[in-house]
Design an enzyme around this catalytic site. Sequence first.
Site, PDB file in Angstrom:
ATOM      1  N   ASN A  69       0.870  -1.288  -0.024  1.00 21.90           N
ATOM      2  CA  ASN A  69      -0.019  -0.140   0.031  1.00 21.90           C
ATOM      3  C   ASN A  69       0.935   1.347   0.176  1.00 21.90           C
ATOM      4  O   ASN A  69       2.033   1.269   0.472  1.00 21.90           O
ATOM      5  CB  ASN A  69      -0.986  -0.277   1.081  1.00 21.90           C
ATOM      6  CG  ASN A  69      -0.458   0.556   2.319  1.00 21.90           C
ATOM      7  OD1 ASN A  69      -0.540   1.942   2.329  1.00 21.90           O
ATOM      8  ND2 ASN A  69       0.272  -0.211   3.447  1.00 21.90           N
ATOM      9  N   GLY A  72      -0.309   7.460   1.632  1.00 17.09           N
ATOM     10  CA  GLY A  72       0.086   8.730   1.751  1.00 17.09           C
ATOM     11  C   GLY A  72      -0.606   9.217   3.029  1.00 17.09           C
ATOM     12  O   GLY A  72      -0.970  10.730   2.917  1.00 17.09           O
ATOM     13  N   ASN A 125       4.266   7.899  14.937  1.00 11.54           N
ATOM     14  CA  ASN A 125       4.480   7.447  13.293  1.00 11.54           C
ATOM     15  C   ASN A 125       5.670   8.267  12.817  1.00 11.54           C
ATOM     16  O   ASN A 125       5.450   9.435  12.380  1.00 11.54           O
ATOM     17  CB  ASN A 125       3.282   7.340  12.395  1.00 11.54           C
ATOM     18  CG  ASN A 125       3.656   6.703  11.194  1.00 11.54           C
ATOM     19  OD1 ASN A 125       4.559   6.496  10.652  1.00 11.54           O
ATOM     20  ND2 ASN A 125       2.494   6.639  10.299  1.00 11.54           N
ATOM     21  N   CYS A 128       7.342   9.235   8.390  1.00 19.86           N
ATOM     22  CA  CYS A 128       6.580  10.392   7.608  1.00 19.86           C
ATOM     23  C   CYS A 128       8.045  11.078   7.080  1.00 19.86           C
ATOM     24  O   CYS A 128       8.751  11.005   7.598  1.00 19.86           O
ATOM     25  CB  CYS A 128       5.647  11.091   8.358  1.00 19.86           C
ATOM     26  SG  CYS A 128       6.142  11.468   9.926  1.00 19.86           S
ATOM     27  N   ASN A 190       6.865  -1.125  11.276  1.00 25.11           N
ATOM     28  CA  ASN A 190       5.719  -0.688  10.316  1.00 25.11           C
ATOM     29  C   ASN A 190       6.142  -1.299   9.019  1.00 25.11           C
ATOM     30  O   ASN A 190       6.790  -2.259   9.139  1.00 25.11           O
ATOM     31  CB  ASN A 190       6.059   0.812   9.940  1.00 25.11           C
ATOM     32  CG  ASN A 190       5.051   1.832   9.620  1.00 25.11           C
ATOM     33  OD1 ASN A 190       3.983   1.282   8.674  1.00 25.11           O
ATOM     34  ND2 ASN A 190       4.953   2.967  10.139  1.00 25.11           N
ATOM     35  N   THR A 191       5.621  -0.928   8.051  1.00 27.50           N
ATOM     36  CA  THR A 191       5.507  -1.883   6.716  1.00 27.50           C
ATOM     37  C   THR A 191       7.025  -1.653   5.940  1.00 27.50           C
ATOM     38  O   THR A 191       7.612  -0.831   6.319  1.00 27.50           O
ATOM     39  CB  THR A 191       4.626  -1.177   5.486  1.00 27.50           C
ATOM     40  OG1 THR A 191       4.841   0.200   5.401  1.00 27.50           O
ATOM     41  CG2 THR A 191       3.026  -1.575   6.148  1.00 27.50           C
ATOM     42  N   GLY A 241       3.282  -7.059  12.546  1.00 23.97           N
ATOM     43  CA  GLY A 241       3.977  -7.648  11.138  1.00 23.97           C
ATOM     44  C   GLY A 241       3.533  -9.120  10.854  1.00 23.97           C
ATOM     45  O   GLY A 241       4.154  -9.856  11.521  1.00 23.97           O
ATOM     46  N   GLY A 263      -2.833  -6.176  11.821  1.00 26.55           N
ATOM     47  CA  GLY A 263      -3.185  -5.159  10.698  1.00 26.55           C
ATOM     48  C   GLY A 263      -3.946  -5.874   9.454  1.00 26.55           C
ATOM     49  O   GLY A 263      -5.215  -6.014   9.484  1.00 26.55           O
TER      50      GLY A 263
HETATM   51  C1  LIG Z   1      -3.710  -0.162   4.399  1.00 24.39           C
HETATM   52  C2  LIG Z   1      -2.740  -0.009   5.404  1.00 24.39           C
HETATM   53  C3  LIG Z   1      -2.647   1.357   6.098  1.00 24.39           C
HETATM   54  C4  LIG Z   1      -1.823   1.545   7.105  1.00 24.39           C
HETATM   55  N1  LIG Z   1      -1.996   2.855   7.709  1.00 24.39           N
HETATM   56  C5  LIG Z   1      -1.075   2.875   8.671  1.00 24.39           C
HETATM   57  C6  LIG Z   1      -0.887   4.185   9.323  1.00 24.39           C
HETATM   58  O1  LIG Z   1      -1.554   5.324   9.147  1.00 24.39           O
HETATM   59  N2  LIG Z   1      -0.119   4.397  10.277  1.00 24.39           N
HETATM   60  C7  LIG Z   1       0.878   3.589  10.994  1.00 24.39           C
HETATM   61  O2  LIG Z   1       1.733   3.832  11.825  1.00 24.39           O
HETATM   62  N3  LIG Z   1       0.903   2.404  10.113  1.00 24.39           N
HETATM   63  C8  LIG Z   1      -0.027   2.074   9.234  1.00 24.39           C
HETATM   64  N4  LIG Z   1      -0.041   0.990   8.682  1.00 24.39           N
HETATM   65  C9  LIG Z   1       0.828  -0.183   9.153  1.00 24.39           C
HETATM   66  C10 LIG Z   1       0.264  -1.083   9.900  1.00 24.39           C
HETATM   67  O3  LIG Z   1      -0.091  -0.341  11.166  1.00 24.39           O
HETATM   68  C11 LIG Z   1       1.350  -2.257  10.327  1.00 24.39           C
HETATM   69  O4  LIG Z   1       2.504  -1.822  11.013  1.00 24.39           O
HETATM   70  C12 LIG Z   1       1.912  -2.990   8.998  1.00 24.39           C
HETATM   71  O5  LIG Z   1       0.687  -3.252   8.372  1.00 24.39           O
HETATM   72  C13 LIG Z   1       2.199  -4.318   9.471  1.00 24.39           C
HETATM   73  O6  LIG Z   1       1.504  -5.171  10.042  1.00 24.39           O
HETATM   74  P1  LIG Z   1       0.479  -6.270   9.553  1.00 24.39           P
HETATM   75  O7  LIG Z   1       1.307  -7.288   8.756  1.00 24.39           O
HETATM   76  O8  LIG Z   1      -0.403  -7.201  10.359  1.00 24.39           O
HETATM   77  O9  LIG Z   1      -0.348  -5.574   8.593  1.00 24.39           O
HETATM   78  C14 LIG Z   1      -0.839   0.529   7.442  1.00 24.39           C
HETATM   79  C15 LIG Z   1      -0.893  -0.600   6.725  1.00 24.39           C
HETATM   80  C16 LIG Z   1      -1.692  -1.074   5.902  1.00 24.39           C
HETATM   81  C17 LIG Z   1      -1.759  -2.322   5.132  1.00 24.39           C
END
Ligand SMILES: Cc1cc2nc3c(=O)[nH]c(=O)nc-3n(C[C@H](O)[C@H](O)[C@H](O)COP(=O)(O)O)c2cc1C
Length: 302
Positions: A69, A72, A125, A128, A190-191, A241, A263
């Site tokens: 993803n 933004g 977070n 950014c 985070n991702t 994660g 997530g």
């Molecule tokens: C669609 C989407 C939106 C996300 N938005 C945020 C966000 O606004 N702030 C943040 O810190 N992480 C955001 N993340 C990251 C998740 O909080 C998480 O750290 C990451 O997806 C890894 O966990 P998961 O494998 O369980 O998804 C987002 C992830 C996804 C998939």
Amino acid sequence: MTDLNTAIGPLRLKNPTMLASGIMDEDAGSIQRMIELGAGAIVTKSIGIHPRDGYANPTVIELEHGILNAMGLPNPGIDLYGKEMNVLKKTEVPIIGSIFAATAEDFVTLATKMQGLGAAAVELNVSCPHAKHYGLEVGSDLSLVYDIISSIKHHVHLPVFVKVSPNMTNLVEVAQTIENAKADAIVAINTVRGMKINLETGLPILANKTGGYSGKAIKPIGIRCVYDIAQTVHIPVIGVGGITNGEDAIEYFMAGACAIQVGSAVYYRGPEVFHHINKEIAQWMRKHNYKKLSEIIGAACR
Ligand SMILES: Cc1cc2nc3c(=O)[nH]c(=O)nc-3n(C[C@H](O)[C@H](O)[C@H](O)COP(=O)(O)O)c2cc1C
């Protein structure tokens, strides 16, 4: 009786499953639903000072082993999001306000507003963009990270969690800086930065070209990061994660996490995922004769 209570510093959780930031947490209704379905805590989507549209479509692609993803950070801004937070004031489950900004001053403004809105903690977070150095993330500037945390701690009495990115090579140094600045916990991860190319056009599919990869495929990366951080600092670590089921959560506890966030699995298994994961953790613990989570946390770090 299996006891799923846990604590993140001063914060008590009835169970260790938390909703990760940015996943179906746009409004009070969907957050309330996840609370009813068993989430032990909720992290809001990342909120900034001003409303922000985010990137153009496509912003999300489902891949074979995960989700890519590049949203933004779309969000309504703290003042409008406050209306959703107000609805949640009555709930007993802790709501953690995720905030993002490019400067320490804006982070303090956001944390102060989150405190006024009844948040139980703030999650920073820091993935950014940097205000001065184009292309850099806030989290890669260690003196800025230190300034942000210590300024918030000076002005706000809420626990401060800092979410780290796996995309840096000096993770241990980052974790030490976060602890030295007196943050209350570290959230990892985070991702993971990634890209998908359309073979027909020969071009990246995401409008932003690169994006953040999440879901099952990133679990070993998250486990490694949590393990490295837990070996380095004394403050609590929250694992996130690729967690889809109870055994994934147990693995994170063994790596040193005292709570976990979910997530992408909310998309895979539905919002009932919290109820399922809690049940699976309890079943695993019973089968292995554990009564409390504290008996498992950090098992791999010995
Ligand atoms: C669609 C989407 C939106 C996300 N938005 C945020 C966000 O606004 N702030 C943040 O810190 N992480 C955001 N993340 C990251 C998740 O909080 C998480 O750290 C990451 O997806 C890894 O966990 P998961 O494998 O369980 O998804 C987002 C992830 C996804 C998939």
